[in-house]
Design a protein around this motif. Structure first.
Motif, PDB file in Angstrom:
ATOM      1  N   MET A 187      14.778   2.908 -15.135  1.00 28.37           N
ATOM      2  CA  MET A 187      13.558   2.261 -15.618  1.00 28.37           C
ATOM      3  C   MET A 187      13.224   1.037 -14.778  1.00 28.37           C
ATOM      4  O   MET A 187      12.052   0.801 -14.447  1.00 28.37           O
ATOM      5  N   LEU A 188      14.235   0.239 -14.441  1.00 28.05           N
ATOM      6  CA  LEU A 188      13.988  -0.976 -13.671  1.00 28.05           C
ATOM      7  C   LEU A 188      13.304  -0.663 -12.342  1.00 28.05           C
ATOM      8  O   LEU A 188      12.383  -1.366 -11.924  1.00 28.05           O
ATOM      9  N   THR A 189      13.749   0.413 -11.686  1.00 26.33           N
ATOM     10  CA  THR A 189      13.139   0.795 -10.411  1.00 26.33           C
ATOM     11  C   THR A 189      11.675   1.173 -10.591  1.00 26.33           C
ATOM     12  O   THR A 189      10.803   0.732  -9.834  1.00 26.33           O
ATOM     13  N   ALA A 190      11.392   1.983 -11.599  1.00 26.52           N
ATOM     14  CA  ALA A 190      10.009   2.416 -11.836  1.00 26.52           C
ATOM     15  C   ALA A 190       9.113   1.230 -12.191  1.00 26.52           C
ATOM     16  O   ALA A 190       7.989   1.108 -11.701  1.00 26.52           O
ATOM     17  N   LEU A 191       9.611   0.346 -13.043  1.00 32.74           N
ATOM     18  CA  LEU A 191       8.804  -0.810 -13.447  1.00 32.74           C
ATOM     19  C   LEU A 191       8.517  -1.707 -12.247  1.00 32.74           C
ATOM     20  O   LEU A 191       7.391  -2.192 -12.070  1.00 32.74           O
ATOM     21  N   HIS A 192       9.517  -1.923 -11.402  1.00 31.29           N
ATOM     22  CA  HIS A 192       9.321  -2.743 -10.209  1.00 31.29           C
ATOM     23  C   HIS A 192       8.279  -2.125  -9.279  1.00 31.29           C
ATOM     24  O   HIS A 192       7.400  -2.824  -8.752  1.00 31.29           O
ATOM     25  N   GLU A 193       8.367  -0.810  -9.084  1.00 30.45           N
ATOM     26  CA  GLU A 193       7.414  -0.133  -8.209  1.00 30.45           C
ATOM     27  C   GLU A 193       5.981  -0.241  -8.723  1.00 30.45           C
ATOM     28  O   GLU A 193       5.030  -0.205  -7.932  1.00 30.45           O
ATOM     29  N   HIS A 194       5.826  -0.367 -10.037  1.00 32.46           N
ATOM     30  CA  HIS A 194       4.492  -0.446 -10.627  1.00 32.46           C
ATOM     31  C   HIS A 194       4.053  -1.893 -10.889  1.00 32.46           C
ATOM     32  O   HIS A 194       3.075  -2.125 -11.600  1.00 32.46           O
ATOM     33  N   GLY A 195       4.779  -2.836 -10.327  1.00 33.41           N
ATOM     34  CA  GLY A 195       4.379  -4.230 -10.447  1.00 33.41           C
ATOM     35  C   GLY A 195       4.618  -4.850 -11.805  1.00 33.41           C
ATOM     36  O   GLY A 195       4.022  -5.881 -12.129  1.00 33.41           O
ATOM     37  N   VAL A 196       5.472  -4.227 -12.608  1.00 33.07           N
ATOM     38  CA  VAL A 196       5.787  -4.766 -13.934  1.00 33.07           C
ATOM     39  C   VAL A 196       7.016  -5.663 -13.813  1.00 33.07           C
ATOM     40  O   VAL A 196       8.066  -5.236 -13.318  1.00 33.07           O
ATOM     41  N   ARG A 197       6.906  -6.898 -14.265  1.00 31.26           N
ATOM     42  CA  ARG A 197       7.999  -7.852 -14.145  1.00 31.26           C
ATOM     43  C   ARG A 197       8.929  -7.771 -15.357  1.00 31.26           C
ATOM     44  O   ARG A 197       8.489  -7.662 -16.496  1.00 31.26           O
TER      45      ARG A 197
END
Length: 322
Positions: free
Chosen positions: A241-251
């Motif tokens: 999840m952390l990788t996906a959130l980072h890729e989508h600009g979610v902090r």
């Protein structure tokens, strides 16, 4: 070797097996000298056939590539070695693998006992019970009828994590876990929110893999209204999840706080580091092996507790971690 040492085969056996009869020091030295000169190595399979025991425990695990199961296998191997036993590990997720057949194969190898760290059907449970081999189920959601078990209170552990998120002021908290079976962690999430009189946040079912966590992260990032916090049922899911959130600009944790379950080593080597409910793997392993070596018929299930390890992913500072 007996001929080389000038002794009987029985004396050789007494020396190599340290009994059951004593051997004179000089005679013992002649046998050990023959072992060195001839390069003798014991045949474990032959010994198992003659003794009816392989000094080995068999472990059926779902997938030892999973960080949780990898660390569990390591802990069980150490606990087994402390009891003078080896550990034979079999993965149940192999292509076309039949857990029932794998259990029969382990029994055919004359293992002294079985450790089961995967979900069994009712038929597979009945098969294990019929083999009359000491068996301990590990990491199950409670007691398995007729079999000893060791596990944590998943519901309580998840509830503690969600209560921590609520303590940050987060009111919209999602749960990401598997739909393959009923999950006590999901119940803990639900109970914590209900006790705080908060509505249930989004519920996402996904495989217990990094990829499953990644796909769940994409869904959260693209949601019309993203929740303020999320409990992942495993560190593996949370890391994906952390990788996906980072890729989508979610902090994380500024936009969404993330917490997880298991407390594996990788949880401390991602950023932000994961707040997680730690399963006491060394204690689980030692308890499971002890239950095999010295079974207690009065106590079939050993329930252990998780420990909340606070890190930065929930919004706490590193100084508050433990």
């Amino acid at each position: 070797m007996a001929r080389y040492a000038g002794v009987s085969t029985a004396v050789v056996s007494y020396v190599l097996n340290d009994g059951p009869k004593p051997v004179a020091p000089l005679t013992r030295e002649r046998v050990l000298d023959a072992v060195r000169v001839l390069g003798y190595r014991p045949n474990a399979a032959a010994r198992a056939l003659s003794m009816g025991s392989a000094d080995m425990f068999g472990l059926l695990v779902h997938d030892n590539r999973n960080p949780f199961f990898a660390e569990l296998c390591h802990a069980l191997d150490k606990a087994s070695a402390d009891q003078g036993r080896s550990l034979l590990i079999v993965n149940s997720d192999r292509d076309q693998a039949d857990p029932g057949e794998q259990i029969r194969e382990l029994a055919a190898r004359q293992v002294d006992a079985l450790l089961i760290a995967t979900v069994l059907t009712a038929g597979e449970q009945a098969l294990v019970a019929s083999l009359n081999i000491p068996t301990v189920m590990i990491g199950q959601f409670g007691e398995t009828e007729g079999l000893a078990g060791v596990g944590v209170d998943f519901c309580r552990g998840a509830r503690e994590v969600v209560e921590h998120l609520i303590g940050h002021g987060y009111q919209d908290i999602a749960f990401v876990g598997s739909a393959a079976r009923y999950d006590e962690r999901e119940r803990g999430w639900s109970e914590a929110l209900s006790a705080a009189r908060l509505p249930l946040g989004p519920l996402i079912h996904t495989p217990f893999t990094y990829q499953g966590g990644y796909e769940a992260g994409v869904r959260l990032a693209n949601a019309e209204r993203m929740p303020r916090g999320v409990l992942a049922a495993s560190d593996q899911i949370a890391i994906g999840m952390l990788t996906a959130l980072h890729e989508h600009g979610v902090r994380v944790p500024e936009d969404i706080a993330v917490a997880s379950f298991d407390g594996t080593v990788p949880a401390d080597f991602v950023w932000p580091r994961l707040t997680t409910a730690v399963q006491p793997l060394a204690e689980m392993a030692e308890t499971a092996i002890a239950a095999l070596v010295n079974p207690d018929p009065e106590r079939r299930f050993h329930e252990l507790t998780t420990r909340l390890r606070v890190r930065e992913s929930c919004g706490c500072t590193s100084a508050s971690g433990s």
